[in-house]
Structures are given as C-alpha cells and as structure tokens.
Design a protein around this motif. Sequence first.
Motif, PDB file in Angstrom:
ATOM      1  N   ARG A   3     -10.431  16.954 -15.208  1.00 28.51           N
ATOM      2  CA  ARG A   3      -9.815  17.050 -13.881  1.00 28.51           C
ATOM      3  C   ARG A   3      -9.555  15.637 -13.347  1.00 28.51           C
ATOM      4  NH1 ARG A   3     -15.593  19.025 -11.473  1.00 28.51           N
ATOM      5  NH2 ARG A   3     -15.330  20.413 -13.280  1.00 28.51           N
ATOM      6  N   PRO A   4      -8.679  15.512 -12.354  1.00 25.90           N
ATOM      7  CA  PRO A   4      -8.413  14.172 -11.828  1.00 25.90           C
ATOM      8  C   PRO A   4      -9.456  13.730 -10.806  1.00 25.90           C
ATOM      9  CG  PRO A   4      -6.961  15.775 -10.785  1.00 25.90           C
ATOM     10  CD  PRO A   4      -7.744  16.522 -11.830  1.00 25.90           C
ATOM     11  N   HIS A   5      -9.786  12.441 -10.857  1.00 28.08           N
ATOM     12  CA  HIS A   5     -10.400  11.752  -9.739  1.00 28.08           C
ATOM     13  C   HIS A   5      -9.284  10.910  -9.120  1.00 28.08           C
ATOM     14  CE1 HIS A   5     -14.965  12.001 -10.788  1.00 28.08           C
ATOM     15  NE2 HIS A   5     -14.361  13.165 -10.872  1.00 28.08           N
ATOM     16  N   PHE A   6      -9.445  10.560  -7.853  1.00 33.34           N
ATOM     17  CA  PHE A   6      -8.345   9.936  -7.125  1.00 33.34           C
ATOM     18  C   PHE A   6      -8.767   8.571  -6.599  1.00 33.34           C
ATOM     19  CE2 PHE A   6      -7.934  14.538  -6.887  1.00 33.34           C
ATOM     20  CZ  PHE A   6      -6.623  14.733  -7.305  1.00 33.34           C
ATOM     21  N   GLN A   7      -7.941   7.548  -6.908  1.00 38.65           N
ATOM     22  CA  GLN A   7      -8.236   6.194  -6.436  1.00 38.65           C
ATOM     23  C   GLN A   7      -7.239   5.810  -5.347  1.00 38.65           C
ATOM     24  OE1 GLN A   7      -7.982   2.870  -9.257  1.00 38.65           O
ATOM     25  NE2 GLN A   7      -9.799   1.993  -8.282  1.00 38.65           N
ATOM     26  N   PRO A   8      -7.726   5.462  -4.151  1.00 40.24           N
ATOM     27  CA  PRO A   8      -6.818   5.115  -3.055  1.00 40.24           C
ATOM     28  C   PRO A   8      -5.988   3.862  -3.330  1.00 40.24           C
ATOM     29  CG  PRO A   8      -8.983   5.688  -2.209  1.00 40.24           C
ATOM     30  CD  PRO A   8      -9.120   5.574  -3.701  1.00 40.24           C
ATOM     31  N   GLN A   9      -4.782   3.870  -2.785  1.00 43.12           N
ATOM     32  CA  GLN A   9      -3.878   2.725  -2.774  1.00 43.12           C
ATOM     33  C   GLN A   9      -3.583   2.420  -1.314  1.00 43.12           C
ATOM     34  OE1 GLN A   9      -0.712   4.666  -4.866  1.00 43.12           O
ATOM     35  NE2 GLN A   9      -1.461   4.080  -6.900  1.00 43.12           N
ATOM     36  N   VAL A  10      -3.729   1.150  -0.921  1.00 43.87           N
ATOM     37  CA  VAL A  10      -3.590   0.815   0.498  1.00 43.87           C
ATOM     38  C   VAL A  10      -2.582  -0.311   0.685  1.00 43.87           C
ATOM     39  CG1 VAL A  10      -5.968   1.525   0.965  1.00 43.87           C
ATOM     40  CG2 VAL A  10      -5.465  -0.896   0.522  1.00 43.87           C
ATOM     41  N   ASP A  11      -2.071  -0.404   1.917  1.00 46.85           N
ATOM     42  CA  ASP A  11      -1.199  -1.508   2.299  1.00 46.85           C
ATOM     43  C   ASP A  11      -1.981  -2.811   2.183  1.00 46.85           C
ATOM     44  OD1 ASP A  11      -0.195  -3.464   4.588  1.00 46.85           O
ATOM     45  OD2 ASP A  11       1.503  -2.162   4.059  1.00 46.85           O
ATOM     46  N   ALA A  12      -1.392  -3.805   1.502  1.00 51.48           N
ATOM     47  CA  ALA A  12      -2.120  -5.041   1.224  1.00 51.48           C
ATOM     48  C   ALA A  12      -2.543  -5.764   2.497  1.00 51.48           C
ATOM     49  CB  ALA A  12      -1.265  -5.967   0.357  1.00 51.48           C
ATOM     50  N   LYS A  13      -1.724  -5.700   3.545  1.00 53.46           N
ATOM     51  CA  LYS A  13      -2.043  -6.404   4.792  1.00 53.46           C
ATOM     52  C   LYS A  13      -2.927  -5.575   5.711  1.00 53.46           C
ATOM     53  CE  LYS A  13       2.140  -9.277   5.049  1.00 53.46           C
ATOM     54  NZ  LYS A  13       3.358  -9.577   5.845  1.00 53.46           N
ATOM     55  N   SER A  14      -2.501  -4.353   5.999  1.00 55.02           N
ATOM     56  CA  SER A  14      -3.176  -3.571   7.033  1.00 55.02           C
ATOM     57  C   SER A  14      -4.334  -2.738   6.520  1.00 55.02           C
ATOM     58  CB  SER A  14      -2.159  -2.650   7.714  1.00 55.02           C
ATOM     59  OG  SER A  14      -1.742  -1.612   6.814  1.00 55.02           O
TER      60      SER A  14
END
Length: 518
Positions: free
Chosen positions: A261-272
């Motif tokens: 099953r998938p685990h999920f890794q967050p991706q965020v705005d580099a600045k905010s």
Amino acid sequence: MTARMRLGRLQSRLRTALMGPHVLAFMPAMALSSYWVAGEGALVLIAILMPVVFAMAGLFSRPMNGGLGGSASALHFASREVAVLAMDRNISRWRATGLGTGALAVAIDDYAHHVQDLGAAAAERLLPTVGNRIMQELRDGDLVAQLDGPRFVAALAPTARLDLESLIQLSARLQTGFEEPFSINQKRVYVSISIGFSSIHRTKGRNGDALLTAAEQALDDAEDQGPRTIRAFAPEIKARAEVSAELSAELIEALDNGDIRPHFQPQVDAKSGALLGVEALARWVHPRHGILLPSRFLPLIATSGHDERLSEVVLYQTLGALQKWDEDGVWVPNAGVNFSAEVLRNPRLADRIQWELDRFELMPERITVEVLETVFAASGKDLIQRNLAALSKLGCRIDLDDFGTGSTSLAHIRGLDVDRIKIDRTFVAGIAHDEEQQGMVAAIVTLAERLGLTTLAEGVETVEDRTTLVELGVTGVQGFGIAEPMPMDKVADWARRNMVSLASADAPPASTHHANDG
C-alpha cells in the motif's frame, strides 16, 4: 594514491594513446618530418625510443589473464568455469601454505542507462574496457573473468595477508581506479562499480564454486544498496536471499490483500511551507518482516511482470486517500503516483485513470503522474508521449521525476506536457556547502523558468539545504527534512499541525525525522 596506482594510471593513458587507429596515421608522418628536419639520426632515435614508450605502456607484458588460458586482450576474458578452476587451485595452495585467497565480484552500476545512452553495440564495447581497467588495478597473478552481462569476477591469488580490512582496501582502490572516464565513440563515459567480495575464511564451502557464489551474493547485496557500494559476504546475506525467494512467492497475495500500500510524503512550498501535495510511495506491510521498502520488492514486481497490478493498487488506494481527506476536512491539493514505462505504454491508460477518477468523484488535477526521466530513453517512448499528452489533456499534472540522472534533451522536454521538474536528490544533498551543486541546480531552475515549469527538490534533509534551494529559486521541496512518508491516517494529523505551525510562526515547520527516502 600509491606509486603502483599512479603507474597503472599512466600505463592506461599511454595504452589509450598508443593503441588507437589515429597512431597508424600519425607515426609515418612523424618519422618523415623528423627525417626532413634532422636527417637519419632522428630516425635512429625514434627507433630506439618507441619500443621504450610501448614497454612503459605495458604493451609487451601480461599476455595471459592469470595464466589459465584467459586472454588479457581487450576482446576476451576467462570464462566462469576457468575462474572456478583458478579458485580451486588457489584454495589448494591455501590448504598447503596457509596463504589467504578470495574472490571479488564486480558489476557496472546502472548498465541499462549506458545501453540507453550509448546504444547496445557501443555499450557492449564498454564491457572489455571495464574488464581491462579491473585487471590494471589488480596484481599480475589475479585472474579476471567475465560473468553474465556487465559483471566480472577476480580470483585473487594467494597472499600472506588477505583479511577483511585488506579486501575492503582493495575494493576501494578498485573503485578509485574508475574515476577516470572511458572513451566510447568519441564520448566521455563515466562508469562506477559495485563490489561484493568473499574470503576463503568466511565461506562455508571450501571450493571454487562456493567462493564465487558467495562473492556474487555479496554483490547482489551491494547492488540492492545503491551504486558504488562494497559488501563483504556474510552468512546473513544468504538468509536475505532466502527471504527474497519467500517474498516472491507471497507477492500476488500481498497485492490482492492490500499488504502492499502507499505511504504518503508531503511536498511543501519552499518559501512558505504550505502543503502542495503528497507523493505516494509503495510500502509492503509484511506480517513477519515488518515494513519493507521498495528496494526489497520492486525488483520482484518487475521480474514477475506485475508492474501494472502494482500501479492499479497504488492508484486505487491513493484516490481513496484523497477522498477520505476531503471527507475529514483536510485539504491535500494533489497526490503524485509513479508509473513505470510498462504501465505508460498501455494504450488504455488514460481511459483507465478517467474511470477511476469518476469512481471516486475527483477532478483530474488532483493526480500527478510521475515519470522517471530515464523512461523517455526507453523503447516505445512515442506511445508513452501520446499517453502523457492524453493525461495532460484530461487535466492530470505531469512531473518529470529524478531530473538530471537521465539523458532527456531540451527538445524532449518541450515536446512533453510536463508541469514540473523534480530535481534529483543527488543534486540536493549537501547543496548548502557545494558551489558546483548550486550551479547545477541554478541551471535547472533557469531552464524550468524559461519553459514555464515549476521545480521541486527531492531529498531535502537540512534547514541549510532548504534555505539554499529557496535562494536558488526552487519552488517546492520534499524530503525527510520536511516529513517522512506516512500512512494515510497520519497525513491528516500532519497537515493540521502544519497549518497551525504556519499560522503561529513565520519559520517553516520543524523536521519530523531523518532517514533515507524511498
């Protein structure tokens, strides 16, 4: 670097210079011009000096590979059977004298990439030159044989000191010997190698076949860990091989039961630090072996032909996760799903994804199709491009993954409906202290901006690296310096904490964990 290694490098370069076809054209011209300028004395001097130069290059030595009938020429090496005979002979000497012996198994890292980059015929010509480079770094009594594909083995002649430390040093020296590029079709080709070794003292079977098998098992373990890895044979390696066979037998059941099953890794705005989305990363939650990373089971998926089945499972569970987060009032804008070349060649891929989106009542822009850069060098890429164009027209986002590791040209990128370039972690790790890496990432960002694309850096581990990436203009970041991959039910909690952190402080959210992505 030792004097022996410097001599080996010098001989290698001299051989390259003296054995090429250009020399046949150059030498007569040199002799004739020397005669015109300085007369017969110059010809005599050339006749004396040229054999000396050829001798310095080692072109008059090592006519046989280890003395067992394997030619040391660039075109032929001993066979596996001859290598086993050499090891049997070395083991007999060990029994009689106590002198240590062992075997080194060597593999070219990512040989498939060289095939894609150079073409099959040119990559085939790379093999004997790699074998010769291995021979140059070893002793005259060591025998080098070619195994299947891009693999070699060295039967190490008995010596007084051949313990674990000396074998590690020998392996490291061999890797250092590959820092110099090869020249194939007038192109500089950089090759790295992984090594597995075994010594007679740590091998249960006291014969050549057992010694070679142990070295190959150590090499398999090294390749599982990534490029430029060195591994010594140990009994637990055999146990891991047995576990792999067990996993292979359980694979279909695990896919059907939802254990993979998938685990999920967050991706965020580099600045905010605002959440941009997540990437779905497959994990096998095994009842006996715990959580298994992709390196343990993706090769089994590929060799058993179940790539499409895995993509169906991951896509289904990812869409279900997006639907569940929506119901819980947690906004996750987008989820990225990795698709292999085999899956991307399915002519009904776009229809299948449209059906799944309708099934979960989700808009197409909630899904990002992640495509490895190296996929575009694979055969059947026209069909892949048509599928990506259809998915883009449908409204899905397209990420070009691991950018910088393949050979995608500017023309390829312009011809694709790519929305974002994901900068490979090899350009990111330690970037705060590496000006060369900073220059490469800056060039990628400039390219992306010119094409109207955004960028996301993978493998971000530290605050310093993240700060540098922001200064270089990278749009988004992902890595264990942001958050680790987590099960679906943990993502909602993380997203809520991230929102609170953004609302209460100007600083980006704190790191949650440090380990290797996968």
